[in-house]
Design a protein around this motif. Structure first.
Motif, mmCIF file in Angstrom:
data_model
loop_
_atom_site.group_PDB
_atom_site.id
_atom_site.type_symbol
_atom_site.label_atom_id
_atom_site.label_comp_id
_atom_site.label_asym_id
_atom_site.label_seq_id
_atom_site.Cartn_x
_atom_site.Cartn_y
_atom_site.Cartn_z
ATOM 1 N N LEU A 217 0.827 -1.206 0.000
ATOM 2 C CA LEU A 217 0.000 0.000 0.000
ATOM 3 C C LEU A 217 0.862 1.258 0.000
ATOM 4 C CD1 LEU A 217 -2.807 -1.114 2.489
ATOM 5 C CD2 LEU A 217 -3.074 -0.639 0.052
ATOM 6 N N ARG A 218 1.950 1.242 0.796
ATOM 7 C CA ARG A 218 2.870 2.398 0.796
ATOM 8 C C ARG A 218 3.515 2.586 -0.585
ATOM 9 N NH1 ARG A 218 4.539 -0.107 5.717
ATOM 10 N NH2 ARG A 218 3.658 0.949 7.541
ATOM 11 N N GLU A 223 -2.850 6.718 1.008
ATOM 12 C CA GLU A 223 -2.870 7.586 2.182
ATOM 13 C C GLU A 223 -3.353 6.834 3.416
ATOM 14 O OE1 GLU A 223 -4.955 11.209 1.632
ATOM 15 O OE2 GLU A 223 -3.987 11.684 -0.279
ATOM 16 N N GLY A 224 -2.914 7.262 4.582
ATOM 17 C CA GLY A 224 -3.393 6.704 5.834
ATOM 18 C C GLY A 224 -2.617 5.509 6.329
ATOM 19 N N ILE A 225 -1.519 5.170 5.671
ATOM 20 C CA ILE A 225 -0.704 4.037 6.112
ATOM 21 C C ILE A 225 0.466 4.528 6.954
ATOM 22 C CG2 ILE A 225 0.740 2.111 5.362
ATOM 23 C CD1 ILE A 225 -2.218 1.732 4.819
#
Length: 225
Positions: A217-218, A223-225
């Motif tokens: 995900l990164r 966003e939000g990780i």
């Protein structure tokens, strides 16, 4: 002079019983993953039977929609280790086969059928639990006029099937393996099976690592990780 479109040809390739025995232990997801998830027959051709697996060498039939003369002939020619694969053009207006033909095929030891078309007597076939995959079900019966061809390259559900290709089908769908790649692919699938056993074991003992989810995900910029 060749009568193109109305021919019966000999089949020159067939998967060995030793290799068929090995593939009977495999599931279609493992096979598909090791073929880059491309060699799959369209999901519209689905199992009519209740459970089980279909493994064998393709005995191919090409017929005009709604006509099963050449399917009858294929049943007379095929036997143990064979899967009759029928290119009926994907038409579901008329059935290609029903219970009587199924019972004849069972008696001969034919492994099962894959039909890009329709069947009938579906309840009886489910009770027999004989492996049949088809695109549809209809009570309307077939004609027996021809033309058609046996043991020629065909197309079913977006996949080319050559006579003798290895067919593996289960309740998740159908994969087609060109004969020349079957031995090499079996080695890859066995490695996948071992890897999955390790994963399942780590789930049970609580050691499974799932860090790759956040890492991916990164990398994707989430966003939000």
């Amino acid at each position: 002079m060749s009568n193109l479109g109305f021919r019966i040809l000999p089949r020159v390739r067939k998967v060995s019983e030793e290799l068929l025995k090995k593939y009977r232990n495999f599931v279609t997801p493992h096979i598909s993953d090791n073929m880059n998830r491309l060699n799959a027959v369209d999901a519209a051709i689905r199992p009519i039977h209740c459970s089980g697996k279909l493994v064998g060498s393709a005995f191919t039939v090409k017929t005009r929609p709604g006509d099963n003369l050449m399917v009858h002939k294929a049943i007379e020619m095929a036997g143990q280790g064979d899967v009759i694969v029928v290119d009926a053009g994907g038409d579901v207006t008329h059935s290609i086969m029903g219970e009587i033909m199924v019972r004849i095929a069972m008696k001969k030891g034919i492994e099962g059928f894959i039909i890009d078309g329709a069947i009938r007597d579906s309840e009886a076939i489910r009770q027999l639990n004989y492996p049949i995959y088809a695109k549809g079900i209809t009570h309307r019966g077939p004609y027996k006029d021809g033309p058609g061809e046996i043991n020629v390259p065909i197309q079913i559900g977006g996949m080319v099937v050559n006579p003798g290709d290895l067919i593996v089908a289960d309740m998740d769908g159908i994969v087609v393996i060109p004969t020349e790649f079957a031995e090499e692919l079996a080695i890859k699938v066995e490695k996948t099976m071992e890897k999955e056993k390790e994963i399942l074991s780590s789930i049970e003992n609580g050691t499974l690592e799932r860090n790759w989810v956040d890492e991916l995900l990164r990398k994707k910029g989430c966003e939000g990780i």
